[in-house]
Structures are given as C-alpha cells and as structure tokens.
Design a protein around this motif. Structure first.
Motif, PDB file in Angstrom:
ATOM      1  N   HIS A  93      17.030 -13.486   3.316  1.00 49.11           N
ATOM      2  CA  HIS A  93      17.812 -14.095   2.361  1.00 49.11           C
ATOM      3  C   HIS A  93      18.100 -13.434   1.280  1.00 49.11           C
ATOM      4  CE1 HIS A  93      14.223 -16.042   1.017  1.00 49.11           C
ATOM      5  NE2 HIS A  93      15.001 -16.467  -0.084  1.00 49.11           N
ATOM      6  N   VAL A 101      22.214  -8.609   3.355  1.00 55.90           N
ATOM      7  CA  VAL A 101      22.680  -7.888   4.524  1.00 55.90           C
ATOM      8  C   VAL A 101      23.447  -8.994   5.413  1.00 55.90           C
ATOM      9  CG1 VAL A 101      22.223  -6.814   6.752  1.00 55.90           C
ATOM     10  CG2 VAL A 101      21.036  -6.419   4.518  1.00 55.90           C
ATOM     11  N   TYR A 131      25.119 -10.144   8.668  1.00 51.93           N
ATOM     12  CA  TYR A 131      24.982 -10.010  10.249  1.00 51.93           C
ATOM     13  C   TYR A 131      25.885 -10.623  11.101  1.00 51.93           C
ATOM     14  CZ  TYR A 131      21.396  -8.610  13.826  1.00 51.93           C
ATOM     15  OH  TYR A 131      20.807  -8.095  14.979  1.00 51.93           O
ATOM     16  N   TYR A 189      30.060 -20.858   3.233  1.00 48.42           N
ATOM     17  CA  TYR A 189      28.503 -21.175   3.345  1.00 48.42           C
ATOM     18  C   TYR A 189      27.619 -20.174   2.607  1.00 48.42           C
ATOM     19  CZ  TYR A 189      23.888 -22.429   4.965  1.00 48.42           C
ATOM     20  OH  TYR A 189      22.540 -22.676   5.044  1.00 48.42           O
ATOM     21  N   GLY A 190      27.742 -18.862   2.598  1.00 46.76           N
ATOM     22  CA  GLY A 190      27.124 -17.864   1.931  1.00 46.76           C
ATOM     23  C   GLY A 190      27.340 -18.122   0.645  1.00 46.76           C
ATOM     24  N   VAL A 196      25.340 -21.256  -0.724  1.00 49.63           N
ATOM     25  CA  VAL A 196      23.928 -21.178  -0.924  1.00 49.63           C
ATOM     26  C   VAL A 196      23.437 -19.971  -1.867  1.00 49.63           C
ATOM     27  CG1 VAL A 196      23.289 -22.032   1.489  1.00 49.63           C
ATOM     28  CG2 VAL A 196      23.500 -19.616   1.074  1.00 49.63           C
ATOM     29  N   GLN A 197      24.441 -19.124  -2.261  1.00 50.41           N
ATOM     30  CA  GLN A 197      23.769 -18.261  -3.320  1.00 50.41           C
ATOM     31  C   GLN A 197      24.323 -18.745  -4.718  1.00 50.41           C
ATOM     32  OE1 GLN A 197      24.699 -14.090  -2.525  1.00 50.41           O
ATOM     33  NE2 GLN A 197      24.497 -14.385  -0.229  1.00 50.41           N
ATOM     34  N   ARG A 237      33.260 -14.710   7.676  1.00 50.28           N
ATOM     35  CA  ARG A 237      31.805 -15.514   6.938  1.00 50.28           C
ATOM     36  C   ARG A 237      30.718 -14.386   6.831  1.00 50.28           C
ATOM     37  NH1 ARG A 237      28.118 -19.092  10.920  1.00 50.28           N
ATOM     38  NH2 ARG A 237      28.100 -17.255  11.880  1.00 50.28           N
ATOM     39  N   ALA A 238      30.722 -13.372   7.362  1.00 53.27           N
ATOM     40  CA  ALA A 238      29.492 -12.443   7.430  1.00 53.27           C
ATOM     41  C   ALA A 238      29.827 -11.587   5.940  1.00 53.27           C
ATOM     42  CB  ALA A 238      29.450 -11.463   8.495  1.00 53.27           C
ATOM     43  N   PRO A 294      30.096 -13.314   1.246  1.00 50.82           N
ATOM     44  CA  PRO A 294      29.090 -13.301  -0.001  1.00 50.82           C
ATOM     45  C   PRO A 294      28.695 -11.831  -0.562  1.00 50.82           C
ATOM     46  CG  PRO A 294      27.815 -14.028   1.959  1.00 50.82           C
ATOM     47  CD  PRO A 294      29.085 -13.418   2.394  1.00 50.82           C
ATOM     48  N   GLN A 348      28.477  -9.044   0.566  1.00 51.09           N
ATOM     49  CA  GLN A 348      27.442  -8.118   1.195  1.00 51.09           C
ATOM     50  C   GLN A 348      27.963  -6.773   1.221  1.00 51.09           C
ATOM     51  OE1 GLN A 348      25.472 -10.263   1.474  1.00 51.09           O
ATOM     52  NE2 GLN A 348      25.170 -11.357   3.453  1.00 51.09           N
TER      53      GLN A 348
END
Lengths: 258, 349
Positions: B67, B71, B73, B92-93, B96-97, B140-141, B144, B146
């Motif tokens: 987490h 990365v 995924y 979501y990401g 939570v971040q 979603r991936a 955040p 990434q």
C-alpha cells in the motif's frame, strides 16, 4: 422410487419428526395457563435475563470471533491448525463438561484469585455470561470464518495496491462484504446462547429470580412435574427460536453483488 | 519518474530474474501459462515475498508494503468492489490515501470522461457489461495518481474486437498519463502493436528483452523463435514502388508484392502459418505464388512443418496434419507455394 423422490421423502420424514414433537406439546397445552405463566413475574424475569445475557454473550463472542476468524481465514501462522481445532471444542464437548471445566478453573488458585479480586462468576449472572460465551465463541468464529472464506482475497490485494493499509482494507472491503455472513452468525450465536442450558446450570445454578434463564426454567418446571408450565415455556422458546431462524434466512438471502 | 529495476528475483518458478523497465515505458511481458508472469507482477507490487531486490527510481522497495509502493494493479479478474458503485470504486484509492474531497471529485470526473463511462457512475459492478467493467477497473487502478501500472491480462475475458479496441485506447491513455506499465499477455497477438519493448518469459527466465522488431527479426534463443512462431526472415535485395501504397520486394529468387507506404524495406518476416502449399496448381493470378521443392518435413503434434526451397530461399510452412495427409507430400517433391500477407512484419532501412 426415483432418487429425487427418495431424497424428498427423507426431508419430509425429518420435518415430520420435529412437527410431531411440536404438536405433541398441544396435548398438554392449557390455553388458560399460557398467559398466566407468560406474564408471571418469574417467567418475565427468565425471558428478560435470557435475552440480556444472550445479547451480551453474543457481542462478546463476536468481538473475539471477527478478528480470530479473519486471522484463521487469511493468515498462515504458527499453531494455526491447533487454534482451529481447539475452537471446535464447544462442538465436540458437551456444554455440561464445558461448564464443569469452568467451575474447576474457578477452584484453582488462579480462578479463586480472579473471583476474590474481581468478579464473582459462580452462581451469579456473570456465570451465565461466561457459560454462554464459552459455548458460543468457537462456533461464532467458525461461522464468521466461513463467511470470510467466501470473500476472495483479491479484493484486499486490490485495496492494498490502491493505497489501503491492511486494517483499512479489512474495514473498508472485507468487513462490508462479509456483513451479511456476520449478521447471520450473530443471530445464530444469539439463538445458541439463548438456548444454552448445560454450562449455565453448572456454573450459575438455578436460582429463581436470580440465575434462572428460560432453558433452566423449563428444566425446573419439568423436574417438579409441571408439564403444562413446561409446555408454555417450551412454546415461548420455540417462538423466539423460529423468529430468529427466519431472520437468518432473510439476512443470508443472496445480495445482488454476492 | 518511475524506473523499475529487478535484481536476482527468485520466487516459485522465477529464478534469478534481472529486469529493468524504463520510466514511462510500456513493457509487454509475454510467455506461456505458468512461465512466472503474474508472479513477477506480484513481486513488483509487493503482494508476495521473494528473494532478490526491487528498486523504484534507485530506491530499494523490498521492505515497503504494497500500500506504500504506489503501484496500480489491474488484475485479470478485475475484482471491482461489488459493494461500491462505479464512482466509489474509482474514488476508493484516493479516499484511503486521504486526498481532499475536492481533488477526489475532480479526478473521478476526469477519469469517467477519459474512459467514456460518465453515464455509469451510479451503477454497481453487477450491472455492468464486460467492457464497462474493464473501463471502470482501469480508471480505479490509475485514479490515485500511480506512476506504475501492472496489467495482468485484463482484457482476456473480452471478445477479440472489444479487446483490440480497448487495448488501443488503453495504450493511448497510458502514454498520455506517462505511466510506466508492465502489461502481461500470454500470446503475442497484440503485444507487438502496443509494446515499447517485449520481454519473453519462459519457465521463470527472461529469454529475451527487446523491441518488437528485434524480437521478430533477431530472436535470441530457439525458445523465443518458437514462441514467436518461427517466422521466415527474408532479406530484401531490391524494392520497387509499383504504385502508391504498393511495392515489389525482391528477395533472392522470390518477388513479393505487398502493400507498403514507404520506399524501401530491408527485411521481411512471414509467419509459417501464412504460407500455404499445394500439390496442384492453385487457381487465380500468379501473385505471390511460387514453385518450390520440399526439403524437410517435421511433424509437431497436430501440425506439420514443411520446409520448401524456392530458389535460394528456404521457407518454413506450417499446415494441419489433416491437410498434409490429403496431399501426397514427400521430400524432393515439387509443390506450389502461396504467400498470404496477413501478419507481415518488416524492417525499414
């Protein structure tokens, strides 16, 4: 007879067995006595005591069962198999034996110290709580674990790659997804605690208006040959039990996303 | 920046794997089932323990939990959260971040737009089609912010047309967002179109890491050559433009006419299954058709590989056993060779 018919016949035979037992209660049912016994101070106390202790014992069991079930479902750790086996103790050892084990424990120096310094368990309401807790905690863990095993670990992996810590992944993903299973497990645990007899009478005794739960009250009425009174209390217990099982059916019905 | 370096990675089938992925590169990892592709992605994401070292921008990541690795995924099964709607899945990401609500809203809207799923924001995963689920999972991936994205055959469950369309769209998006990506595919179809470089992995070893053209025209090992379908490599002696978009390439005693917009071709790669042979003269114009002599017959499971000499060129063809049995073929026999131009690759000077 086809296999299908044979299987269905067996299901009906089992069903009839229980229905016969319930119907046989009606032979000794006295309508005039029902309300009198139901609303007697002693019965209302037993109902109230049973519901309160079963609720507290269920909360305690779930408090331990949820994290334990998660650990057993998700992690490989030293002694996992041993822990898993011991949790089945309430299922293989009779409640009286479990109650006796608790009673014996409270007669060891450690148990005596707990009772002297802290809470008195033997022949008190706390005894009922511990009796219900030890007979349900293992089963509750087993039921919650079954619910969590159904949730693919992949969801947590996804949550972690999105930045969620293991605890956030648990609270945001696993817990909501196993919500229905946990509710169903709680209800079954509560029903099991409500009907608990063997360990309760061993640890807490059977003092009317003090430690007399519904199952204990049924036993006391039967012991004094009060069949009509027993029938009324059994019907009350069956009424509560069936309502609970119906609730479980509702909660375990498949959700759209399951 | 997101440069990935793997040093001496060992886990399950993976054995002492070394691999470097450049910043903003799209690396396609290709190999048969059980080759270790998904394990390698799990190592990069930190979802499994392993021996060896992983570096992101020279920073050692081995002790960094998944987490905190940053990365993204995209799993093969997508695993959209079934209890959250499309917007909440994408958000979501970011949530939570701890991103501010304003940033989350803006980012989610931008991704809904970019992936053309704005109309699905309130829907739950069980109400989405396969293609829609893929789009939501992609959003979603990468939501955040990434810098690295791992994709484990995320388009494998779709029909070939949707899969190809989404793959192209995804590649454009990844390049636009400048994300370093590792895309796992189990066959080469499509890999060559999207990859900056291809890594061919076999039994836990990287057999070759190179650009698609280098893989096709200079396979380093027999395994790579076998995996890419043993293409026939022809060196081009001359190249004549016949008309706009049509050229004649001369290679030894063969003259091949093919559609090509440029002016010169150095090498051609023709897969064996695009070369047909017949023991009787095929009907139609003699375009890309030749006479040859069978020099070798190699039975391989249900297919037969036949090597045919056309002048100085030796072409490998591949045909089904049933088709082979219908024709009375033997070494030394003269046959007609037909070259189809379906998956032609070429190297320009």
């Amino acid at each position: 007879m086809s296999f299908k018919r044979l299987a269905i016949t067996f299901s009906f035979v089992t069903f009839l067995l229980y229905v016969t037992l319930i119907l046989s209660l009606l032979y000794f049912y006295r309508g005039s006595l029902f309300l009198e016994i139901l609303f007697s101070e002693r019965t209302l106390f037993s109902i109230r005591l049973s519901i309160i202790t079963a609720t507290i014992a269920t909360l305690l069991s779930m408090f331990f069962a949820i994290p334990s079930a998660y650990a057993l479902s998700r992690y490989n750790f030293f002694g996992r198999q041993f822990v898993d086996t011991v949790l089945e103790l309430p299922m293989i050892v009779s409640p009286v034996a479990l109650g006796a084990m608790v009673l014996i424990f409270f007669n060891t120096p450690a148990g005596l110290a707990i009772q002297e310094q802290g809470i008195q368990f033997v022949f008190t309401v706390y005894g009922i709580l511990i009796a219900q807790f030890i007979t349900t905690a293992g089963i509750a863990t087993r039921l919650v674990k079954a619910a969590m095993d159904e949730i693919p670990q992949r969801y947590e992996e996804v949550a972690k790659t999105l930045g969620a810590s293991p605890s956030k992944a648990f609270f945001n993903v696993t817990l909501p997804l196993s919500k229905n299973g946990i509710i169903a497990a709680s209800i079954l645990t509560w029903a099991k605690a409500l009907g608990e007899f063997g360990a309760t009478i061993t640890i807490a005794g059977s003092m009317a208006m003090k430690t007399e739960t519904i199952p204990v009250a049924i036993f006391m009425r039967l012991a004094s040959a009060d069949i009509e009174g027993t029938v009324v209390l059994v019907l009350i217990l069956i009424g509560i039990g069936l309502s609970i099982l119906y609730a479980v059916r509702l909660f375990t019905a498949k959700t759209p996303y399951a | 920046m997101a440069h990935i370096k793997l040093k001496h990675i060992s886990k399950y089938v993976l054995s002492d794997v070394n691999l470097e992925i450049e910043d903003k590169e799209l690396l396609v990892l290709v190999g048969p089932n059980g080759a270790g592709k998904s394990t390698l992605l799990n190592v990069i994401a930190g979802l499994t323990d392993y021996r060896g070292e992983v570096f992101f921008d020279e920073k050692k990541m081995d002790q960094v939990p998944p987490h905190k690795r940053g990365v993204g995924y995209l799993f093969q099964d997508l695993a959209l959260f079934p209890h959250l709607n499309v917007s909440s899945n994408i958000a979501y990401g970011l949530k939570v971040q701890g991103y501010p609500e304003k940033v989350i809203k803006k980012r989610v809207e931008a991704l809904l737009d970019a992936l053309h799923i704005g109309g699905l924001r309130e829907r739950y995963p069980h109400n989405l089609s396969g293609g829609e689920k893929q789009r939501v999972a992609i959003a979603r991936a990468i939501a955040p912010f990434q810098k690295i994205l791992l994709l484990d055959e995320p388009l494998s469950g779709l029909d070939p047309q949707t899969s190809k369309y989404l793959r192209t769209e995804l590649c454009v998006l990844l390049k636009r967002l400048e994300i370093t990506s590792v895309f796992v595919i189990h066959d080469l179809l499509g890999a060559e179109e999207m990859a900056d470089r291809i890594a061919i992995i076999h039994k836990g070893q990287i057999e070759q890491l190179a650009t698609p053209n280098d893989i096709f025209f200079s396979p380093r090992t027999d395994i790579v050559s076998e995996f890419i379908g043993m293409p026939n490599i022809l060196n081009c002696d001359h190249c004549h433009i016949l008309s706009t978009g049509l050229v004649e390439v001369v290679s030894g005693d063969m003259s091949i006419i093919l559609p090509y917009e440029g002016s010169s071709i150095k090498k051609l790669a023709i897969p064996p299954h695009d070369i047909y042979i017949s023991d009787t003269k095929p009907p139609g114009p003699a375009l890309n058709r030749y006479k040859g002599i069978i020099t070798e017959i190699l039975p391989i499971n249900s297919t037969i590989r036949v090597r045919v000499a056309i002048g100085s060129n030796n072409l490998l063809t591949e045909l089904q056993k049933s088709a082979f049995d219908e024709m009375n073929l033997d070494v030394g026999k003269e046959v007609y060779v037909i070259v189809k131009l379906r998956r032609l690759r070429y190297v320009e000077p």
